[in-house]
Design a protein around this motif. Structure first.
Motif, mmCIF file in Angstrom:
data_model
loop_
_atom_site.group_PDB
_atom_site.id
_atom_site.type_symbol
_atom_site.label_atom_id
_atom_site.label_comp_id
_atom_site.label_asym_id
_atom_site.label_seq_id
_atom_site.Cartn_x
_atom_site.Cartn_y
_atom_site.Cartn_z
ATOM 1 N N SER A 30 33.015 58.639 26.420
ATOM 2 C CA SER A 30 31.845 57.777 25.853
ATOM 3 C C SER A 30 31.227 57.187 26.986
ATOM 4 N N SER A 31 30.046 57.383 26.886
ATOM 5 C CA SER A 31 29.120 56.936 27.907
ATOM 6 C C SER A 31 28.331 55.592 27.418
ATOM 7 N N ASP A 32 28.835 54.921 26.432
ATOM 8 C CA ASP A 32 28.113 53.678 25.813
ATOM 9 C C ASP A 32 28.085 52.427 26.847
ATOM 10 N N GLU A 33 29.145 52.605 27.799
ATOM 11 C CA GLU A 33 29.402 51.340 28.660
ATOM 12 C C GLU A 33 28.855 51.597 29.894
ATOM 13 N N CYS A 34 28.359 52.827 30.300
ATOM 14 C CA CYS A 34 28.046 53.402 31.354
ATOM 15 C C CYS A 34 26.708 53.773 31.719
ATOM 16 N N ASN A 73 24.540 64.682 34.507
ATOM 17 C CA ASN A 73 24.332 63.414 35.382
ATOM 18 C C ASN A 73 24.688 62.185 34.934
ATOM 19 N N GLN A 74 25.696 62.013 33.993
ATOM 20 C CA GLN A 74 25.960 60.652 33.324
ATOM 21 C C GLN A 74 27.549 60.428 33.469
ATOM 22 N N THR A 75 27.855 59.228 33.776
ATOM 23 C CA THR A 75 29.179 58.919 33.928
ATOM 24 C C THR A 75 29.643 58.447 32.690
ATOM 25 N N TYR A 76 30.952 58.653 32.414
ATOM 26 C CA TYR A 76 31.767 58.406 31.339
ATOM 27 C C TYR A 76 33.229 57.534 31.359
ATOM 28 N N ASP A 77 33.554 56.949 30.271
ATOM 29 C CA ASP A 77 34.820 56.449 30.222
ATOM 30 C C ASP A 77 35.434 57.382 29.205
ATOM 31 N N ARG A 78 36.795 57.021 29.220
ATOM 32 C CA ARG A 78 37.630 57.916 28.104
ATOM 33 C C ARG A 78 38.764 57.191 27.494
ATOM 34 N N VAL A 79 39.110 57.262 26.338
ATOM 35 C CA VAL A 79 40.197 56.897 25.630
ATOM 36 C C VAL A 79 40.885 57.863 25.100
#
Ligand SMILES: *[C@@H]1O[C@H](CO)[C@@H](O)[C@H](O)[C@H]1NC(C)=O
Ligand SMILES: *[C@@H]1O[C@H](CO)[C@@H](O)[C@H](O)[C@H]1NC(C)=O
Length: 279
Positions: A269-273, A23-29
C-alpha cells in the motif's frame, strides 16, 4: 542543521516505504499467513473481498496423488473456506457484483452466504478463470488440455479461442487482447482480430508465475524476479518492480497490490508513502 534534519526525515520515510512499483514507493503488511501456496488471487472491488486458491504443497510434490486445493475468501483479514465445491479459481463480474468459482465440475456463482451454486459447464474441470469487465464474457481454461474458451454468460454459449494453444496463466485487457503463458515456455499476446500470437522477449523460461490487470487496465506479469507491464505495443515488457521472493499470485485493488508466495499473502500500500513519489 536543517539539512541534517531533512536527511533524517528522508531516511526514516524510505525505511517505512522500502518497496517501489513504477514511480511510487510502497509499504507492505502480511494480511495472511497460512500453510500452503496461495494462487489465483482476485479482488472484488465492491466488497474488498480477496479470493484465492490454496494449494496443498505436499500433494503438489507427490506425483501419485491429485493436487489438493481449496477455494478461500479473505474478508476482514479472516480466511473463509468455500467448502461446498472443489473450487480451483475465482473471477469477479464487478458491474453485476457476481463472483464466479471454477470447480472440477463446472462453473458456479457465489451467493450471499458464500455458497457456490452451479451455473454452467457441467462435467468440465475448470482450472482458471478470467473475467474482462467490459463485456458479458468470461474466459475459462479447461483441464486436461488447458484449452481456452470464452463463455457468453447471457447466451450460455461456449467458444474455443483457437489461436491460443493452451494457458496456465491468462489475462485479457480492455481491447480484448489475450495474454497467456503456455507450458512454461513463453509469454505471448494474441492481439484482437489477429491469428498469430506474439511472444514477449526477455522473460526467462519457466520464470512467469501469475498475471493480473491493474487499475490502469494494464496487464501485469509476476515472474521470479519482479513485476512487468505487458504492453500490446511492445514485445519488450517494462519492469515495474523487483521482487526478492518467488510470487505465486497477484491481484490489484485500486492502488493496492496483493502478492502471494509460499504460506503468505502480502498487501502493498502507498497510503503512507505519497510524499515519497519519485519524479
Ligand atoms: C514514471 O516515470 C516515467 C519517467 O520519469 C514517466 O515517463 C511515467 O509517465 C511515470 N509514470 C507514472 C505512472 O507516473
Ligand atoms: C446459498 O446457496 C446454498 C447452497 O445452494 C443454499 O442452501 C442457500 O439457501 C443459499 N442462500 C441464499 C441466501 O440464497
Amino acid at each position: 542543521m536543517l539539512r541534517y534534519l531533512l536527511l533524517i526525515t528522508v531516511a526514516v520515510a524510505s525505511e517505512r516505504c522500502p518497496y517501489t512499483f513504477e514511480n511510487q514507493t510502497y509499504d507492505r503488511v502480511a494480511v495472511l499467513t497460512i500453510k500452503g501456496l496461495p494462487t489465483n488471487l482476485v479482488v472484488n472491488p465492491n466488497t474488498r473481498d480477496l479470493f484465492f486458491t490454496l494449494i496443498d504443497i505436499d500433494s503438489l510434490h507427490n506425483d501419485d496423488e491429485q493436487t489438493k486445493m481449496d477455494q478461500y475468501v479473505l474478508r476482514n483479514n479472516m480466511p473463509i473456506k468455500i467448502d461446498n465445491v472443489n473450487g480451483q479459481a475465482a473471477a469477479v463480474d464487478v458491474k453485476n457484483n457476481k463472483v464466479y468459482i471454477a470447480s472440477d465440475d463446472g462453473l458456479n456463482v457465489l451467493n450471499q452466504t458464500d455458497r457456490a451454486n452451479f451455473v454452467s459447464l457441467k462435467d468440465e474441470d475448470i482450472v482458471l478463470l478470467f473475467k474482462p469487465q467490459h463485456n458479458d464474457e468470461i474466459y475459462a481454461v479447461l483441464y486436461p488440455d488447458n484449452g481456452v474458451y470464452t463463455i457468453n454468460l447471457k447466451k450460455n454459449e461456449k467458444r474455443k479461442v483457437d489461436d491460443v494453444p493452451c494457458a496456465f496463466m491468462l489475462a485479457v485487457d480492455a481491447l480484448d487482447n489475450v495474454y497467456y503463458e503456455c507450458n512454461t515456455k513463453y509469454v505471448k499476446v494474441l492481439l484482437k482480430d489477429f491469428h498469430e500470437p506474439i511472444e514477449f522477449v526477455g522473460i526467462g523460461r519457466n520464470a512467469a508465475r501469475a498475471m493480473a490487470v491493474d487499475n490502469n487496465n494494464r496487464v501485469i506479469l509476476a515472474t521470479n524476479d519482479g513485476l512487468y507491464f505487458l504492453s500490446p505495443d511492445n514485445i519488450v515488457p517494462k519492469k515495474l518492480m523487483n521482487l526478492d521472493f518467488v510470487p505465486s499470485g497477484i491481484a490489484f485493488d485500486e492502488e493496492d497490490i496483493y502478492l502471494a508466495t509460499n504460506s503468505v499473502i502480502y498487501k502493498y500500500s502507498s497510503d503512507e508513502c505519497d510524499e515519497q513519489r519519485i519524479q
